[in-house]
Design a protein around this motif. Sequence first.
Motif, PDB file in Angstrom:
ATOM      1  N   LEU A  23      -5.077   7.501   1.231  1.00 14.23           N
ATOM      2  CA  LEU A  23      -5.250   6.935  -0.072  1.00 14.23           C
ATOM      3  C   LEU A  23      -4.169   7.674  -0.710  1.00 14.23           C
ATOM      4  O   LEU A  23      -3.240   7.816  -2.132  1.00 14.23           O
ATOM      5  CB  LEU A  23      -6.729   7.237  -0.838  1.00 14.23           C
ATOM      6  N   LEU A  24      -4.035   9.333  -0.732  1.00 15.81           N
ATOM      7  CA  LEU A  24      -3.105  10.665  -1.118  1.00 15.81           C
ATOM      8  C   LEU A  24      -1.433   9.986  -0.873  1.00 15.81           C
ATOM      9  O   LEU A  24      -0.585   9.985  -1.541  1.00 15.81           O
ATOM     10  CB  LEU A  24      -3.569  11.778  -0.526  1.00 15.81           C
ATOM     11  N   LEU A  25      -1.255   9.865   0.949  1.00 11.71           N
ATOM     12  CA  LEU A  25      -0.003   9.378   0.849  1.00 11.71           C
ATOM     13  C   LEU A  25      -0.071   8.116   0.548  1.00 11.71           C
ATOM     14  O   LEU A  25       1.507   7.936  -0.038  1.00 11.71           O
ATOM     15  CB  LEU A  25       0.038   9.051   2.709  1.00 11.71           C
ATOM     16  N   GLU A  26      -0.595   6.887   0.453  1.00 13.13           N
ATOM     17  CA  GLU A  26      -0.206   6.015  -0.547  1.00 13.13           C
ATOM     18  C   GLU A  26       0.303   5.982  -2.152  1.00 13.13           C
ATOM     19  O   GLU A  26       1.378   5.777  -2.345  1.00 13.13           O
ATOM     20  CB  GLU A  26      -1.892   5.004  -0.959  1.00 13.13           C
ATOM     21  N   MET A  27      -0.190   6.706  -2.770  1.00 14.23           N
ATOM     22  CA  MET A  27      -0.148   6.986  -3.912  1.00 14.23           C
ATOM     23  C   MET A  27       0.882   7.953  -4.150  1.00 14.23           C
ATOM     24  O   MET A  27       1.602   7.626  -4.685  1.00 14.23           O
ATOM     25  CB  MET A  27      -1.292   7.926  -4.324  1.00 14.23           C
ATOM     26  N   LYS A  32       1.846   0.750   0.460  1.00 19.09           N
ATOM     27  CA  LYS A  32       0.070   0.324   1.272  1.00 19.09           C
ATOM     28  C   LYS A  32       0.406   0.702   2.692  1.00 19.09           C
ATOM     29  O   LYS A  32       1.828  -0.028   3.773  1.00 19.09           O
ATOM     30  CB  LYS A  32      -0.214  -0.671   0.760  1.00 19.09           C
ATOM     31  N   PRO A  33      -0.259   0.242   3.921  1.00 16.22           N
ATOM     32  CA  PRO A  33      -0.472   1.110   5.421  1.00 16.22           C
ATOM     33  C   PRO A  33      -0.420  -0.762   5.588  1.00 16.22           C
ATOM     34  O   PRO A  33       0.179  -0.877   6.410  1.00 16.22           O
ATOM     35  CB  PRO A  33      -2.131   1.555   6.060  1.00 16.22           C
ATOM     36  N   THR A  34      -0.186  -1.895   4.920  1.00 16.77           N
ATOM     37  CA  THR A  34       0.278  -2.471   5.931  1.00 16.77           C
ATOM     38  C   THR A  34       1.635  -3.266   4.807  1.00 16.77           C
ATOM     39  O   THR A  34       2.242  -4.245   5.260  1.00 16.77           O
ATOM     40  CB  THR A  34      -1.200  -3.394   5.020  1.00 16.77           C
TER      41      THR A  34
END
Length: 134
Positions: A23-27, A32-34
């Motif tokens: 979540l931290l990396l996404e933000m 998104k991971p996808t």
Amino acid sequence: MASEYGMGGEVSTFGDIYSYGILLLEMFIGKKPTDEIFTGSLSLHQFAKLALPERVMEIVDQKLLSVEAEALNKSQTSRNAESKLEMCLISTFKVGVACSMISIKDRLAIEDAMVEMLRIRNSYLGVAIHERNN
């Protein structure tokens, strides 16, 4: 989803810390991971890990940078603001990567992640931490 869940592992705080890291990396990356760029062996985790530390400014979400740079430039010299922002982003990405390691034993402990994120915040905001004697 944490890798251990795909192998029938039980729900645990180890999975929670993995999710926190992702979540931290996404933000901060804004993907998104996808996302379609993550194919084959390239994952969000790997993408961030490969960027550390020299290329963090290249992969950080530019929307975050523009808002923050505007605020910082009002209060500090431009060079000082950029350097401070970059150091905090590198530290934040390191926490995200350490929390989202594939192996449970390699993940940052939840308490350590919290302490590190508070340290990063305080450093960025210029807040001095003083221990109180009780």
